[in-house]
Design a protein around this motif. Structure first.
Motif, mmCIF file in Angstrom:
data_model
loop_
_atom_site.group_PDB
_atom_site.id
_atom_site.type_symbol
_atom_site.label_atom_id
_atom_site.label_comp_id
_atom_site.label_asym_id
_atom_site.label_seq_id
_atom_site.Cartn_x
_atom_site.Cartn_y
_atom_site.Cartn_z
ATOM 1 N N PHE A 171 0.838 -1.188 0.000
ATOM 2 C CA PHE A 171 0.000 0.000 0.000
ATOM 3 C C PHE A 171 0.880 1.248 0.000
ATOM 4 O O PHE A 171 2.000 1.236 0.502
ATOM 5 N N THR A 172 0.362 2.321 -0.561
ATOM 6 C CA THR A 172 1.050 3.601 -0.502
ATOM 7 C C THR A 172 0.897 4.184 0.902
ATOM 8 O O THR A 172 0.142 3.671 1.738
ATOM 9 N N PHE A 173 1.594 5.281 1.134
ATOM 10 C CA PHE A 173 1.459 6.001 2.402
ATOM 11 C C PHE A 173 0.019 6.441 2.620
ATOM 12 O O PHE A 173 -0.433 6.583 3.749
ATOM 13 N N PHE A 174 -0.725 6.629 1.517
ATOM 14 C CA PHE A 174 -2.111 7.096 1.594
ATOM 15 C C PHE A 174 -3.110 5.934 1.581
ATOM 16 O O PHE A 174 -4.302 6.126 1.367
ATOM 17 N N LYS A 175 -2.589 4.703 1.774
ATOM 18 C CA LYS A 175 -3.408 3.491 1.952
ATOM 19 C C LYS A 175 -4.061 2.981 0.675
ATOM 20 O O LYS A 175 -4.926 2.093 0.732
ATOM 21 N N THR A 176 -3.681 3.512 -0.478
ATOM 22 C CA THR A 176 -4.163 2.935 -1.731
ATOM 23 C C THR A 176 -3.253 1.766 -2.122
ATOM 24 O O THR A 176 -2.081 1.732 -1.744
ATOM 25 N N LYS A 177 -3.788 0.805 -2.877
ATOM 26 C CA LYS A 177 -3.029 -0.400 -3.196
ATOM 27 C C LYS A 177 -2.000 -0.144 -4.299
ATOM 28 O O LYS A 177 -2.285 0.558 -5.273
ATOM 29 N N ASN A 178 -0.820 -0.715 -4.120
ATOM 30 C CA ASN A 178 0.184 -0.750 -5.184
ATOM 31 C C ASN A 178 0.019 -2.023 -5.995
ATOM 32 O O ASN A 178 -0.455 -3.047 -5.472
ATOM 33 N N SER A 179 0.447 -1.981 -7.237
ATOM 34 C CA SER A 179 0.441 -3.207 -8.038
ATOM 35 C C SER A 179 1.517 -4.152 -7.506
ATOM 36 O O SER A 179 2.492 -3.718 -6.864
ATOM 37 N N LYS A 180 1.359 -5.428 -7.774
ATOM 38 C CA LYS A 180 2.320 -6.421 -7.292
ATOM 39 C C LYS A 180 3.718 -6.164 -7.851
ATOM 40 O O LYS A 180 4.721 -6.499 -7.211
ATOM 41 N N SER A 181 3.793 -5.540 -9.020
ATOM 42 C CA SER A 181 5.101 -5.237 -9.613
ATOM 43 C C SER A 181 5.878 -4.228 -8.783
ATOM 44 O O SER A 181 7.094 -4.093 -8.934
ATOM 45 N N GLN A 182 5.178 -3.520 -7.863
ATOM 46 C CA GLN A 182 5.827 -2.529 -7.023
ATOM 47 C C GLN A 182 6.023 -3.002 -5.589
ATOM 48 O O GLN A 182 6.522 -2.249 -4.754
ATOM 49 N N TRP A 183 5.620 -4.229 -5.288
ATOM 50 C CA TRP A 183 5.847 -4.762 -3.953
ATOM 51 C C TRP A 183 7.342 -4.843 -3.672
ATOM 52 O O TRP A 183 8.147 -5.110 -4.578
ATOM 53 N N ALA A 184 7.721 -4.624 -2.429
ATOM 54 C CA ALA A 184 9.132 -4.744 -2.042
ATOM 55 C C ALA A 184 9.630 -6.174 -2.246
ATOM 56 O O ALA A 184 10.809 -6.391 -2.545
ATOM 57 N N TYR A 185 8.746 -7.146 -2.096
ATOM 58 C CA TYR A 185 9.133 -8.547 -2.294
ATOM 59 C C TYR A 185 9.482 -8.811 -3.765
ATOM 60 O O TYR A 185 10.402 -9.578 -4.072
#
Length: 313
Positions: A133-147
Protein backbone atom coordinates in the motif's frame (compact mmCIF):
# COMPACT_ATOMS: atom_id res chain seq x y z
CA UNK A 1 -22.39 38.59 11.14
CA UNK A 2 -22.31 38.11 7.34
CA UNK A 3 -18.78 39.48 7.24
CA UNK A 4 -17.69 36.97 9.91
CA UNK A 5 -19.24 34.11 7.92
CA UNK A 6 -17.46 35.23 4.76
CA UNK A 7 -14.14 35.32 6.60
CA UNK A 8 -14.81 31.89 8.06
CA UNK A 9 -15.69 30.45 4.64
CA UNK A 10 -12.52 31.89 3.15
CA UNK A 11 -10.44 30.45 5.99
CA UNK A 12 -12.01 27.01 5.50
CA UNK A 13 -11.47 27.14 1.71
CA UNK A 14 -7.85 28.23 2.10
CA UNK A 15 -7.26 25.48 4.66
CA UNK A 16 -8.77 22.83 2.36
CA UNK A 17 -6.75 24.16 -0.58
CA UNK A 18 -3.58 24.01 1.49
CA UNK A 19 -4.31 20.42 2.60
CA UNK A 20 -5.03 19.43 -1.01
CA UNK A 21 -1.76 21.01 -2.12
CA UNK A 22 0.13 19.08 0.55
CA UNK A 23 -1.49 15.80 -0.51
CA UNK A 24 -0.80 16.38 -4.21
CA UNK A 25 2.79 17.45 -3.48
CA UNK A 26 3.28 14.37 -1.32
CA UNK A 27 1.87 12.09 -4.00
CA UNK A 28 4.08 13.60 -6.68
CA UNK A 29 7.19 13.43 -4.50
CA UNK A 30 6.60 9.89 -3.29
CA UNK A 31 5.12 8.22 -6.35
CA UNK A 32 5.92 10.26 -9.47
CA UNK A 33 9.37 11.82 -9.20
CA UNK A 34 12.29 9.40 -9.78
CA UNK A 35 14.04 8.35 -6.60
CA UNK A 36 17.22 6.65 -5.50
CA UNK A 37 20.95 6.78 -6.33
CA UNK A 38 22.30 6.88 -9.87
CA UNK A 39 22.16 3.51 -11.62
CA UNK A 40 25.61 1.98 -12.15
CA UNK A 41 27.02 0.19 -15.17
CA UNK A 42 26.13 -3.50 -15.33
CA UNK A 43 29.30 -5.41 -14.46
CA UNK A 44 30.01 -8.79 -12.91
CA UNK A 45 30.22 -8.98 -9.13
CA UNK A 46 33.75 -8.46 -7.88
CA UNK A 47 35.41 -10.69 -5.30
CA UNK A 48 35.12 -9.27 -1.79
CA UNK A 49 32.96 -6.28 -0.91
CA UNK A 50 31.05 -4.43 -3.59
CA UNK A 51 27.82 -2.69 -4.47
CA UNK A 52 25.73 -1.75 -7.47
CA UNK A 53 22.62 0.29 -8.21
CA UNK A 54 19.80 -0.97 -10.43
CA UNK A 55 16.23 -0.03 -11.19
CA UNK A 56 13.94 -1.56 -8.57
CA UNK A 57 10.99 -2.25 -10.85
CA UNK A 58 10.75 -3.96 -14.21
CA UNK A 59 9.95 -1.62 -17.12
CA UNK A 60 10.17 1.48 -14.90
CA UNK A 61 12.89 3.99 -14.07
CA UNK A 62 10.93 5.61 -11.27
CA UNK A 63 12.95 4.06 -8.45
CA UNK A 64 16.49 2.74 -8.10
CA UNK A 65 17.98 0.63 -5.31
CA UNK A 66 21.52 0.13 -4.03
CA UNK A 67 22.57 -3.47 -3.42
CA UNK A 68 25.55 -4.30 -1.22
CA UNK A 69 27.41 -7.54 -1.94
CA UNK A 70 30.13 -9.84 -0.70
CA UNK A 71 31.59 -12.59 -2.86
CA UNK A 72 34.17 -15.07 -1.52
CA UNK A 73 37.03 -15.85 -3.88
CA UNK A 74 36.00 -19.51 -4.05
CA UNK A 75 32.32 -18.86 -4.78
CA UNK A 76 31.10 -20.27 -8.09
CA UNK A 77 27.85 -20.80 -9.94
CA UNK A 78 25.38 -23.02 -8.04
CA UNK A 79 26.95 -22.23 -4.65
CA UNK A 80 24.52 -20.67 -2.18
CA UNK A 81 23.17 -17.13 -2.53
CA UNK A 82 21.86 -15.42 0.62
CA UNK A 83 19.82 -12.23 0.66
CA UNK A 84 20.37 -10.32 3.92
CA UNK A 85 17.54 -7.94 4.85
CA UNK A 86 18.43 -5.01 7.11
CA UNK A 87 16.52 -3.75 10.13
CA UNK A 88 14.64 -0.52 10.67
CA UNK A 89 17.88 1.49 10.50
CA UNK A 90 18.06 0.55 6.81
CA UNK A 91 21.81 0.05 7.22
CA UNK A 92 22.26 -2.63 4.59
CA UNK A 93 26.05 -2.12 4.39
CA UNK A 94 26.40 -2.91 8.12
CA UNK A 95 24.33 -6.05 7.70
CA UNK A 96 26.47 -7.07 4.71
CA UNK A 97 29.59 -6.51 6.80
CA UNK A 98 28.20 -8.69 9.60
CA UNK A 99 28.03 -11.55 7.09
CA UNK A 100 31.57 -11.25 5.64
CA UNK A 101 33.19 -13.82 7.92
CA UNK A 102 30.14 -16.09 7.69
CA UNK A 103 30.32 -15.82 3.90
CA UNK A 104 34.01 -16.78 3.87
CA UNK A 105 33.55 -19.70 6.28
CA UNK A 106 30.51 -21.08 4.44
CA UNK A 107 31.19 -19.93 0.86
CA UNK A 108 28.04 -17.78 0.57
CA UNK A 109 27.34 -15.00 -1.92
CA UNK A 110 25.77 -12.19 0.15
CA UNK A 111 23.23 -9.82 -1.40
CA UNK A 112 22.02 -6.98 0.87
CA UNK A 113 19.43 -4.61 -0.71
CA UNK A 114 19.10 -1.16 0.83
CA UNK A 115 15.51 0.09 1.01
CA UNK A 116 16.49 3.71 1.51
CA UNK A 117 13.80 6.15 2.59
CA UNK A 118 14.38 9.60 4.12
CA UNK A 119 11.04 9.30 5.89
CA UNK A 120 11.52 5.78 7.29
CA UNK A 121 11.02 7.17 10.81
CA UNK A 122 7.49 8.12 9.77
CA UNK A 123 6.43 5.16 7.63
CA UNK A 124 7.13 1.43 7.43
CA UNK A 125 4.74 0.48 4.65
CA UNK A 126 7.43 0.66 1.92
CA UNK A 127 9.76 -1.93 3.45
CA UNK A 128 8.80 -4.32 6.24
CA UNK A 129 5.15 -4.23 5.19
CA UNK A 130 6.09 -5.00 1.61
CA UNK A 131 4.92 -1.80 -0.14
CA UNK A 132 1.52 -3.40 -0.74
CA UNK A 133 0.00 0.00 0.00
CA UNK A 134 1.05 3.60 -0.50
CA UNK A 135 1.46 6.00 2.40
CA UNK A 136 -2.11 7.10 1.59
CA UNK A 137 -3.41 3.49 1.95
CA UNK A 138 -4.16 2.93 -1.73
CA UNK A 139 -3.03 -0.40 -3.20
CA UNK A 140 0.18 -0.75 -5.18
CA UNK A 141 0.44 -3.21 -8.04
CA UNK A 142 2.32 -6.42 -7.29
CA UNK A 143 5.10 -5.24 -9.61
CA UNK A 144 5.83 -2.53 -7.02
CA UNK A 145 5.85 -4.76 -3.95
CA UNK A 146 9.13 -4.74 -2.04
CA UNK A 147 9.13 -8.55 -2.29
CA UNK A 148 9.04 -8.30 -6.09
CA UNK A 149 12.13 -6.07 -5.91
CA UNK A 150 14.04 -8.95 -4.27
CA UNK A 151 13.01 -11.23 -7.10
CA UNK A 152 14.10 -8.57 -9.61
CA UNK A 153 17.52 -8.31 -7.95
CA UNK A 154 17.89 -12.09 -8.16
CA UNK A 155 17.10 -11.97 -11.89
CA UNK A 156 19.58 -9.13 -12.33
CA UNK A 157 22.54 -10.85 -10.69
CA UNK A 158 21.72 -14.08 -12.54
CA UNK A 159 21.73 -12.38 -15.94
CA UNK A 160 24.73 -10.10 -15.41
CA UNK A 161 26.88 -12.82 -13.81
CA UNK A 162 25.71 -15.85 -15.84
CA UNK A 163 24.45 -17.53 -12.67
CA UNK A 164 22.14 -20.53 -13.07
CA UNK A 165 20.89 -20.90 -9.47
CA UNK A 166 17.14 -21.53 -9.33
CA UNK A 167 16.77 -20.49 -5.68
CA UNK A 168 18.20 -18.17 -3.05
CA UNK A 169 18.04 -18.16 0.74
CA UNK A 170 17.04 -15.12 2.76
CA UNK A 171 17.70 -13.82 6.29
CA UNK A 172 16.16 -10.79 7.95
CA UNK A 173 16.45 -9.36 11.44
CA UNK A 174 13.98 -7.12 13.31
CA UNK A 175 12.27 -5.07 10.53
CA UNK A 176 14.00 -7.51 8.15
CA UNK A 177 12.38 -10.37 10.06
CA UNK A 178 9.02 -8.74 9.42
CA UNK A 179 9.92 -8.46 5.74
CA UNK A 180 10.94 -12.12 5.44
CA UNK A 181 7.95 -13.75 7.12
CA UNK A 182 5.53 -11.55 5.16
CA UNK A 183 7.30 -12.34 1.90
CA UNK A 184 6.79 -16.06 2.57
CA UNK A 185 3.09 -15.53 3.36
CA UNK A 186 2.28 -12.97 0.67
CA UNK A 187 4.48 -14.27 -2.13
CA UNK A 188 4.89 -18.03 -1.62
CA UNK A 189 5.68 -18.41 -5.33
CA UNK A 190 9.00 -16.62 -4.75
CA UNK A 191 12.18 -18.59 -5.41
CA UNK A 192 13.23 -18.74 -1.76
CA UNK A 193 14.79 -21.98 -0.56
CA UNK A 194 15.27 -21.34 3.17
CA UNK A 195 13.94 -18.21 4.88
CA UNK A 196 15.01 -17.10 8.37
CA UNK A 197 12.90 -14.43 10.09
CA UNK A 198 14.79 -13.29 13.19
CA UNK A 199 13.46 -11.20 16.09
CA UNK A 200 10.59 -9.58 14.19
CA UNK A 201 8.85 -6.80 16.10
CA UNK A 202 5.35 -7.99 15.17
CA UNK A 203 3.74 -10.34 12.67
CA UNK A 204 0.99 -10.77 10.10
CA UNK A 205 -1.11 -13.55 11.57
CA UNK A 206 -3.03 -15.99 9.33
CA UNK A 207 -6.34 -14.24 10.00
CA UNK A 208 -8.50 -12.85 7.18
CA UNK A 209 -10.52 -10.74 9.63
CA UNK A 210 -7.52 -8.79 10.98
CA UNK A 211 -6.40 -5.71 9.05
CA UNK A 212 -2.97 -5.95 7.40
CA UNK A 213 -0.19 -5.78 8.61
CA UNK A 214 -1.52 -7.54 11.74
CA UNK A 215 -3.52 -10.03 9.67
CA UNK A 216 -4.36 -10.61 6.01
CA UNK A 217 -7.51 -8.52 5.58
CA UNK A 218 -7.45 -6.19 2.55
CA UNK A 219 -4.61 -8.12 0.88
CA UNK A 220 -4.79 -10.50 -2.06
CA UNK A 221 -3.80 -13.37 0.23
CA UNK A 222 -6.28 -16.07 1.28
CA UNK A 223 -5.78 -18.94 3.69
CA UNK A 224 -6.58 -21.29 0.81
CA UNK A 225 -4.59 -21.49 -1.41
CA UNK A 226 -1.97 -18.84 -0.50
CA UNK A 227 -1.18 -19.56 3.16
CA UNK A 228 -1.44 -23.28 2.49
CA UNK A 229 1.19 -22.81 -0.22
CA UNK A 230 3.33 -20.71 2.13
CA UNK A 231 3.44 -23.60 4.59
CA UNK A 232 5.26 -25.64 1.94
CA UNK A 233 8.09 -23.10 2.00
CA UNK A 234 10.91 -23.53 4.50
CA UNK A 235 10.58 -20.72 7.06
CA UNK A 236 12.50 -20.60 10.33
CA UNK A 237 11.16 -18.27 13.03
CA UNK A 238 14.42 -17.47 14.86
CA UNK A 239 14.05 -15.90 18.29
CA UNK A 240 16.53 -14.60 20.85
CA UNK A 241 15.96 -16.04 24.31
CA UNK A 242 16.74 -12.63 25.80
CA UNK A 243 14.78 -10.57 23.26
CA UNK A 244 12.15 -9.86 25.90
CA UNK A 245 12.89 -6.17 26.45
CA UNK A 246 10.47 -4.00 24.46
CA UNK A 247 12.63 -0.90 25.07
CA UNK A 248 15.27 -2.17 22.62
CA UNK A 249 14.93 -0.94 19.04
CA UNK A 250 11.62 0.25 17.62
CA UNK A 251 8.81 -1.71 19.24
CA UNK A 252 5.20 -1.29 18.11
CA UNK A 253 2.74 -0.88 20.98
CA UNK A 254 -0.59 -0.46 19.20
CA UNK A 255 -3.53 -2.42 20.59
CA UNK A 256 -3.35 -5.08 17.87
CA UNK A 257 0.41 -5.40 18.24
CA UNK A 258 0.21 -5.83 22.02
CA UNK A 259 -2.40 -8.56 21.55
CA UNK A 260 0.36 -10.58 19.83
CA UNK A 261 2.51 -10.51 22.98
CA UNK A 262 4.35 -8.29 25.44
CA UNK A 263 7.71 -8.58 23.69
CA UNK A 264 9.33 -10.00 20.53
CA UNK A 265 10.05 -13.41 22.03
CA UNK A 266 6.42 -13.92 23.02
CA UNK A 267 5.09 -12.55 19.72
CA UNK A 268 7.27 -14.86 17.64
CA UNK A 269 6.24 -17.89 19.68
CA UNK A 270 2.54 -16.99 19.37
CA UNK A 271 2.89 -16.42 15.61
CA UNK A 272 4.47 -19.81 15.05
CA UNK A 273 1.92 -21.53 17.27
CA UNK A 274 -1.01 -19.92 15.42
CA UNK A 275 0.27 -21.09 12.04
CA UNK A 276 1.05 -24.59 13.24
CA UNK A 277 -2.43 -24.85 14.74
CA UNK A 278 -4.04 -23.69 11.48
CA UNK A 279 -2.07 -26.25 9.46
CA UNK A 280 -3.07 -29.06 11.82
CA UNK A 281 -6.72 -27.98 11.80
CA UNK A 282 -6.81 -28.18 8.00
CA UNK A 283 -4.45 -31.16 7.70
CA UNK A 284 -2.03 -29.11 5.62
CA UNK A 285 1.65 -29.92 5.32
CA UNK A 286 3.80 -27.60 7.45
CA UNK A 287 7.46 -26.99 6.67
CA UNK A 288 8.11 -24.20 9.18
CA UNK A 289 10.39 -24.42 12.22
CA UNK A 290 11.01 -22.35 15.34
CA UNK A 291 14.36 -21.98 17.06
CA UNK A 292 15.24 -20.00 20.19
CA UNK A 293 18.87 -18.91 20.51
CA UNK A 294 20.18 -19.13 24.07
CA UNK A 295 21.64 -16.04 25.77
CA UNK A 296 21.00 -13.74 22.79
CA UNK A 297 18.77 -10.66 22.68
CA UNK A 298 18.03 -8.16 19.91
CA UNK A 299 21.43 -8.59 18.24
CA UNK A 300 21.56 -8.95 14.44
CA UNK A 301 25.18 -10.11 14.40
CA UNK A 302 24.64 -13.01 16.80
CA UNK A 303 21.33 -13.90 15.20
CA UNK A 304 23.06 -13.94 11.82
CA UNK A 305 25.65 -16.37 13.17
CA UNK A 306 22.93 -18.67 14.46
CA UNK A 307 20.99 -18.61 11.20
CA UNK A 308 23.75 -20.19 9.11
CA UNK A 309 23.09 -23.72 10.40
CA UNK A 310 19.56 -23.50 8.99
CA UNK A 311 20.77 -22.16 5.66
CA UNK A 312 23.40 -24.89 5.39
CA UNK A 313 21.06 -27.65 6.55
Amino acid sequence: MNKALRILKKAVLWTLAFILLLVVTGLVYLYVLPKGPEVTEQTELSTGKGSFVMYAYENSKRKSIRVWTYKPANWKDQDKIVFVMHGGGRNADDYRDAWVELAEDNNLLIIAPEFENKFSHLTTNDYQEGNLFTFFKTKNSKSQWAYTVVENIFDHIKSVNSITNEQYDIFGHSAGGQFVHRMIMLMPESRIGTAVAANAGFYSFPDETLQFPYGLKNTEVKLQPNVKQAYNKRLVVLLGEMDNDPSLGTFRTTKLAMEQGKHRLERGSNFFRANKSLSEKNDWSFNWSIDTVKNVGHDYRKMSENSVKWINH
